[in-house]
Scaffold this motif. Sequence first.
Motif, PDB file in Angstrom:
ATOM      1  N   LYS A   1       0.795  -1.371   0.024  1.00 41.25           N
ATOM      2  CA  LYS A   1       0.046  -0.088  -0.042  1.00 41.25           C
ATOM      3  C   LYS A   1       0.805   1.306   0.003  1.00 41.25           C
ATOM      4  O   LYS A   1       0.376   2.398  -0.273  1.00 41.25           O
ATOM      5  N   VAL A   2       2.259   1.122   0.463  1.00 44.43           N
ATOM      6  CA  VAL A   2       3.021   2.346   0.737  1.00 44.43           C
ATOM      7  C   VAL A   2       4.195   2.432  -0.510  1.00 44.43           C
ATOM      8  O   VAL A   2       4.703   3.420  -0.798  1.00 44.43           O
ATOM      9  N   THR A   3       4.549   1.024  -0.840  1.00 41.68           N
ATOM     10  CA  THR A   3       5.614   1.169  -1.969  1.00 41.68           C
ATOM     11  C   THR A   3       5.471  -0.014  -2.971  1.00 41.68           C
ATOM     12  O   THR A   3       5.355  -1.245  -2.460  1.00 41.68           O
ATOM     13  N   LYS A   4       6.167   0.089  -3.829  1.00 48.73           N
ATOM     14  CA  LYS A   4       6.370  -1.079  -4.990  1.00 48.73           C
ATOM     15  C   LYS A   4       7.736  -1.413  -4.846  1.00 48.73           C
ATOM     16  O   LYS A   4       8.047  -2.468  -5.711  1.00 48.73           O
ATOM     17  N   LYS A   5       8.821  -0.995  -4.075  1.00 47.25           N
ATOM     18  CA  LYS A   5      10.115  -1.381  -3.868  1.00 47.25           C
ATOM     19  C   LYS A   5      10.088  -3.005  -3.676  1.00 47.25           C
ATOM     20  O   LYS A   5       9.181  -3.228  -2.901  1.00 47.25           O
ATOM     21  N   PRO A   6      11.208  -3.562  -4.138  1.00 48.39           N
ATOM     22  CA  PRO A   6      11.242  -5.017  -3.725  1.00 48.39           C
ATOM     23  C   PRO A   6      11.496  -5.342  -2.173  1.00 48.39           C
ATOM     24  O   PRO A   6      12.260  -4.587  -1.582  1.00 48.39           O
ATOM     25  N   ILE A   7      11.017  -6.514  -1.855  1.00 47.02           N
ATOM     26  CA  ILE A   7      11.341  -6.831  -0.634  1.00 47.02           C
ATOM     27  C   ILE A   7      12.607  -7.783  -0.525  1.00 47.02           C
ATOM     28  O   ILE A   7      12.455  -8.736  -1.448  1.00 47.02           O
ATOM     29  N   THR A   8      13.694  -7.492   0.055  1.00 47.67           N
ATOM     30  CA  THR A   8      14.670  -8.213  -0.347  1.00 47.67           C
ATOM     31  C   THR A   8      15.372  -9.026   0.871  1.00 47.67           C
ATOM     32  O   THR A   8      16.052 -10.154   0.742  1.00 47.67           O
ATOM     33  N   LYS A   9      14.909  -8.486   2.138  1.00 49.81           N
ATOM     34  CA  LYS A   9      15.308  -9.284   3.347  1.00 49.81           C
ATOM     35  C   LYS A   9      14.273  -9.540   4.529  1.00 49.81           C
ATOM     36  O   LYS A   9      13.484  -8.431   4.667  1.00 49.81           O
ATOM     37  N   VAL A  10      14.509 -10.701   5.193  1.00 53.49           N
ATOM     38  CA  VAL A  10      13.453 -10.805   6.054  1.00 53.49           C
ATOM     39  C   VAL A  10      14.453 -11.371   7.435  1.00 53.49           C
ATOM     40  O   VAL A  10      15.031 -12.210   7.171  1.00 53.49           O
TER      41      VAL A  10
ATOM     42  N   VAL B   1       5.335 -16.576   3.752  1.00 54.11           N
ATOM     43  CA  VAL B   1       4.601 -15.717   3.042  1.00 54.11           C
ATOM     44  C   VAL B   1       5.500 -14.787   2.001  1.00 54.11           C
ATOM     45  O   VAL B   1       5.149 -14.355   0.987  1.00 54.11           O
ATOM     46  N   PHE B   2       6.709 -14.572   2.670  1.00 52.65           N
ATOM     47  CA  PHE B   2       7.775 -13.644   1.887  1.00 52.65           C
ATOM     48  C   PHE B   2       8.532 -14.561   0.901  1.00 52.65           C
ATOM     49  O   PHE B   2       9.564 -13.804   0.130  1.00 52.65           O
ATOM     50  N   ASN B   3       8.355 -15.769   0.903  1.00 49.41           N
ATOM     51  CA  ASN B   3       9.493 -16.626   0.188  1.00 49.41           C
ATOM     52  C   ASN B   3       9.038 -16.286  -1.232  1.00 49.41           C
ATOM     53  O   ASN B   3      10.130 -16.279  -1.893  1.00 49.41           O
ATOM     54  N   LYS B   4       7.946 -16.298  -1.584  1.00 45.63           N
ATOM     55  CA  LYS B   4       7.830 -15.678  -3.165  1.00 45.63           C
ATOM     56  C   LYS B   4       8.324 -14.572  -3.609  1.00 45.63           C
ATOM     57  O   LYS B   4       8.470 -14.478  -4.522  1.00 45.63           O
ATOM     58  N   GLU B   5       8.952 -13.573  -2.945  1.00 47.79           N
ATOM     59  CA  GLU B   5       9.330 -12.379  -3.121  1.00 47.79           C
ATOM     60  C   GLU B   5      10.823 -12.578  -3.274  1.00 47.79           C
ATOM     61  O   GLU B   5      11.431 -11.662  -3.844  1.00 47.79           O
ATOM     62  N   GLY B   6      11.410 -13.913  -3.156  1.00 44.76           N
ATOM     63  CA  GLY B   6      12.807 -14.058  -3.388  1.00 44.76           C
ATOM     64  C   GLY B   6      13.511 -13.234  -2.352  1.00 44.76           C
ATOM     65  O   GLY B   6      14.785 -13.168  -2.902  1.00 44.76           O
TER      66      GLY B   6
END
Length: 198
Positions: free
Chosen positions: A72-81, A96-101
Amino acid sequence: MLVKKGIYLIFLFFGFGFNLQAQEIKTIKVKDNLYFVGDRTFSCFYITEKEVIVIDPLDSLRATSTLSAIRKVTKKPITKVFYSHNHWDHISGGQVFNKEGVDFISHIEAKNNITPNPKVITPTKTWKGNKKTYNLGKGQDLELFYFGSNHGSGMTVFRFAEHNAIFIIDLVVPDRVLYAYLPDASPRNWVKSLRKIQ
């Protein structure tokens, strides 16, 4: 959130009944690029110049809400959990974040002490020692601190240098005594850790 001597102290309280039905899940804007998502338990996400990082995905319900809040606030890539420690209630939502690579990152002690669970993604990267700094952009260092045995294995305290803010998970439990039932808890060292953090 408390302010003491110019340092923002951000405390999370994780009480009993974690698996009870979720209350209303909210997104809390702490600073322009720093957010909490949760109800009585919270994940954290931090938007930097080029990426988004997440701390403690919690369970799949709260992780899904965190992912939605990010989008909702950004389209930047999620890179680290980042995992704060080895307890399932803080990391089972990582899938849930595994699909984000993303890279899943924890202290080596946390990785070595995660009890096998099909819902938990094992960290793909680790750090060791007492401190590690991730440079996430100009003036956007994320500092990770390990104070030894206290609440859980590999317990990490996070500092957002940009905001002089500290994110503490499970070590600060207002109106409660220290957990005595956790097999990997060390109450004496827990108190020592809190003194060092202070």
